[in-house]
Design an enzyme around this catalytic site. Structure first.
Site, mmCIF file in Angstrom:
data_model
loop_
_atom_site.group_PDB
_atom_site.id
_atom_site.type_symbol
_atom_site.label_atom_id
_atom_site.label_comp_id
_atom_site.label_asym_id
_atom_site.label_seq_id
_atom_site.Cartn_x
_atom_site.Cartn_y
_atom_site.Cartn_z
ATOM 1 N N GLY A 88 1.774 101.208 57.796
ATOM 2 C CA GLY A 88 1.369 99.909 58.324
ATOM 3 C C GLY A 88 0.424 100.040 59.504
ATOM 4 N N GLY A 90 -0.352 100.360 62.823
ATOM 5 C CA GLY A 90 0.361 100.720 64.032
ATOM 6 C C GLY A 90 -0.440 100.511 65.295
ATOM 7 N N ARG A 91 -1.756 100.328 65.157
ATOM 8 C CA ARG A 91 -2.589 100.066 66.344
ATOM 9 C C ARG A 91 -3.748 99.151 65.996
ATOM 10 N NH1 ARG A 91 -6.738 104.956 67.450
ATOM 11 N NH2 ARG A 91 -7.063 105.673 65.324
ATOM 12 N N LYS A 111 -9.007 97.247 66.425
ATOM 13 C CA LYS A 111 -8.373 98.554 66.304
ATOM 14 C C LYS A 111 -8.164 99.126 67.701
ATOM 15 C CE LYS A 111 -8.773 102.761 63.518
ATOM 16 N NZ LYS A 111 -9.620 103.497 62.569
ATOM 17 N N ASP A 123 1.510 104.328 70.873
ATOM 18 C CA ASP A 123 1.278 103.316 71.905
ATOM 19 C C ASP A 123 0.405 102.170 71.410
ATOM 20 O OD1 ASP A 123 -1.233 104.462 71.793
ATOM 21 O OD2 ASP A 123 -1.150 105.373 73.784
ATOM 22 N N ARG A 174 -13.447 96.046 63.886
ATOM 23 C CA ARG A 174 -13.842 96.574 62.578
ATOM 24 C C ARG A 174 -13.942 95.444 61.564
ATOM 25 N NH1 ARG A 174 -10.580 101.580 60.027
ATOM 26 N NH2 ARG A 174 -8.867 100.094 59.877
ATOM 27 N N ASP A 246 -3.245 105.969 51.980
ATOM 28 C CA ASP A 246 -3.397 104.812 52.871
ATOM 29 C C ASP A 246 -4.810 104.723 53.429
ATOM 30 O OD1 ASP A 246 -2.151 107.190 54.262
ATOM 31 O OD2 ASP A 246 -2.780 106.064 56.022
ATOM 32 N N ASN A 247 -5.656 105.712 53.127
ATOM 33 C CA ASN A 247 -7.055 105.678 53.546
ATOM 34 C C ASN A 247 -8.002 105.513 52.360
ATOM 35 O OD1 ASN A 247 -6.390 105.983 56.236
ATOM 36 N ND2 ASN A 247 -6.620 108.198 56.225
ATOM 37 N N ASP A 256 -11.603 104.350 57.609
ATOM 38 C CA ASP A 256 -10.924 105.242 58.550
ATOM 39 C C ASP A 256 -11.719 106.523 58.819
ATOM 40 O OD1 ASP A 256 -8.851 103.636 59.315
ATOM 41 O OD2 ASP A 256 -7.539 104.271 57.699
#
Length: 474
Positions: A88, A90-91, A111, A123, A174, A246-247, A256
């Protein structure tokens, strides 16, 4: 005053299990690095408005634009072949979607916008280096004619990001046809959520493949786009570096730009990514990895096709079309790189012969092919004899071509985002100097035009300038 953008958010209208509602996390002191004026206009946005304090606040995540429905998307994936059932965003925060005057739908995503429910131990932030890298690489790829996500803007955050050391933080805006990945389908397939798979497949067809009917036809269409995309990568010497499921974008865009790189010296086993220890995603492996990823996509669609023998056979047949589509596109692109517009049976062997000579001497990929048009290719070889033998056969082959030099100049860039130039821009930006970043973007925006003032950007790196390892940056 809050920035208003013309959003129409189709992904936000999907059921709640597709995403987590999540606003960006504000930053201390946002500052503008760049706004991509041309892209903003293409999207129907006002670039001047994006450069106002209100616009910069929205690009940093300090305010949510009017009409946005911010969310983090759920997905899973195979990372270096290992299964991860939940990844998912995450950032990253998807602000929403805009529809261009031509009817093209585009995601606008921040992003580095802070923690989400998918951040795990991260983080949710981005250091300035990965933001600069993705901006440069994605815009260079677009200028080279490669389907890709785009960079609309980059801003600083005024906050440090801790990796091995403290680094300046940044946020990238993005733009993508969508952020739906093979891993998005895998997320629901792993949960045996047939309803969600059906909803997702219908959404993808309506958004990316209108006119396609049913999951098998969707698999066919995605296979064609991926085959053509990977062939384009190969024709430019591009190594993605982390071709996890996932990319792989279902839209057929490159997505990515982590440890990616362009070849300097050519070799099919070349790897740059520091996390690719066994060469899974080496330059020459990329077509095979694409097939592997498509097989994972096919397995997700089987429940929608009826997971019996005929469905499995049909899905396998669809994926097995990839090599022929890829080879045909690869040959078309590489024929152009050596000035050929026609087709003869010996062309593949001719091109393969040049690549073999290049691999044997670590000759610069971009400069050899550009040098064919300028008559300077021989200078890229320490031992010119093998190349000169090849060149005689090549000249015989192109003798009947109407304008091989023009064909080669249009197919072979003079300027690519060379690793050492990208790193130079990152180092300067980390120290607060964005001039090298802006200069490099300007050079790469017109990659096929020789310009005397930019000649240094066409040079291969000196031995002490070579970048042999690239890093993910997360």
């Amino acid at each position: 005053m809050t920035l208003a953008l013309p959003f129409d958010n189709s992904y936000a209208r999907l059921p709640d299990r597709f995403h987590a509602r999540q606003a960006p996390v504000p930053v201390a002191a946002p500052g503008l690095i760049a706004v991509n004026h041309a892209l903003a206009r293409d999207l129907g946005l006002d670039p001047a408005a994006l450069e106002t304090p209100e616009g910069i606040a929205a690009l940093a995540g300090n305010s949510v634009p009017e009409g946005a429905e911010p969310l983090a998307q759920a997905y899973a994936g195979h990372q270096f072949g290992g299964w991860v059932p939940q990844l998912g965003d995450g950032r990253a925060i998807l602000l929403g979607e805009v529809v261009t005057a031509e009817g093209r739908r585009a995601d606008i995503q921040l992003k580095g916008a802070g923690r989400t429910p998918f951040s795990r131990r991260g983080d949710g932030r981005a250091a300035i280096g990965p933001v600069i890298r993705e901006y440069i690489l994605s815009e260079a790829m677009a200028a080279l004619g490669v389907p890709t996500t785009r960079a609309l803007a980059a801003v600083t955050t005024g906050e440090p990001v801790w990796r091995e050391t403290a680094l300046p933080g940044a946020v990238l805006t993005r733009v993508a046809a969508s952020h739906i990945r093979v891993g998005t389908f895998q997320y629901f397939a792993a949960r045996e959520d047939g309803e969600a798979l059906d909803i997702l497949a219908r959404h993808v067809i309506a958004r990316h493949y209108p006119g396609v009917e049913g999951p098998l036809a969707l698999l066919d269409a995605v296979t064609v786009r991926q085959a053509r995309l990977i062939a384009r990568w190969m024709s430019l010497g591009f190594i993605h570096g982390v071709m996890n499921t996932d990319n792989m974008a279902i839209s057929g865009e490159t997505i990515d730009y982590g440890p990616c790189a362009f070849l300097d010296g050519y070799h099919p086993r070349k790897v740059f990514s520091s996390i690719d220890q066994f060469g899974r995603y080496a330059y020459g492996n990329q077509p095979r990895v694409a097939v592997w990823n498509l097989a994972q996509f096919a397995s997700c669609l089987l429940p929608l096709m009826g997971a019996e023998g005929p469905a499995v056979e049909a899905a396998s047949e669809s994926i097995n079309r990839f090599p022929a589509i890829y080879e045909a596109e690869w040959l078309r692109l590489f024929r152009a790189k050596v000035g050929i517009t026609g087709a003869e049976a010996e062309d593949h062997a001719l091109i393969a012969g040049l690549l073999e000579i290049m691999a044997g001497q670590n000759a610069d990929f971009t400069r050899v092919f550009r040098g064919l048009a300028t008559g300077m290719a021989a200078a890229e070889f320490a031992d010119t004899a093998p190349f000169e033998d090849w060149q005689r056969a090549w000249r015989d082959r192109i003798a009947a071509e109407p304008d091989p030099e023009a064909v080669m100049r249009a197919a072979n860039p003079a300027y690519i985002p060379r690793n050492h130039r990208v790193e130079e821009a990152i180092r300067a930006a980390t120290a607060g100097d964005f001039a090298p970043f802006h200069r490099l973007n300007a050079v790469l925006s017109r990659p096929f035009e020789d310009r005397a003032g930019d000649a240094a950007f066409a040079l291969a790196p000196l031995p002490d300038e070579e970048v042999r390892r690239t890093f993910c940056g997360t």
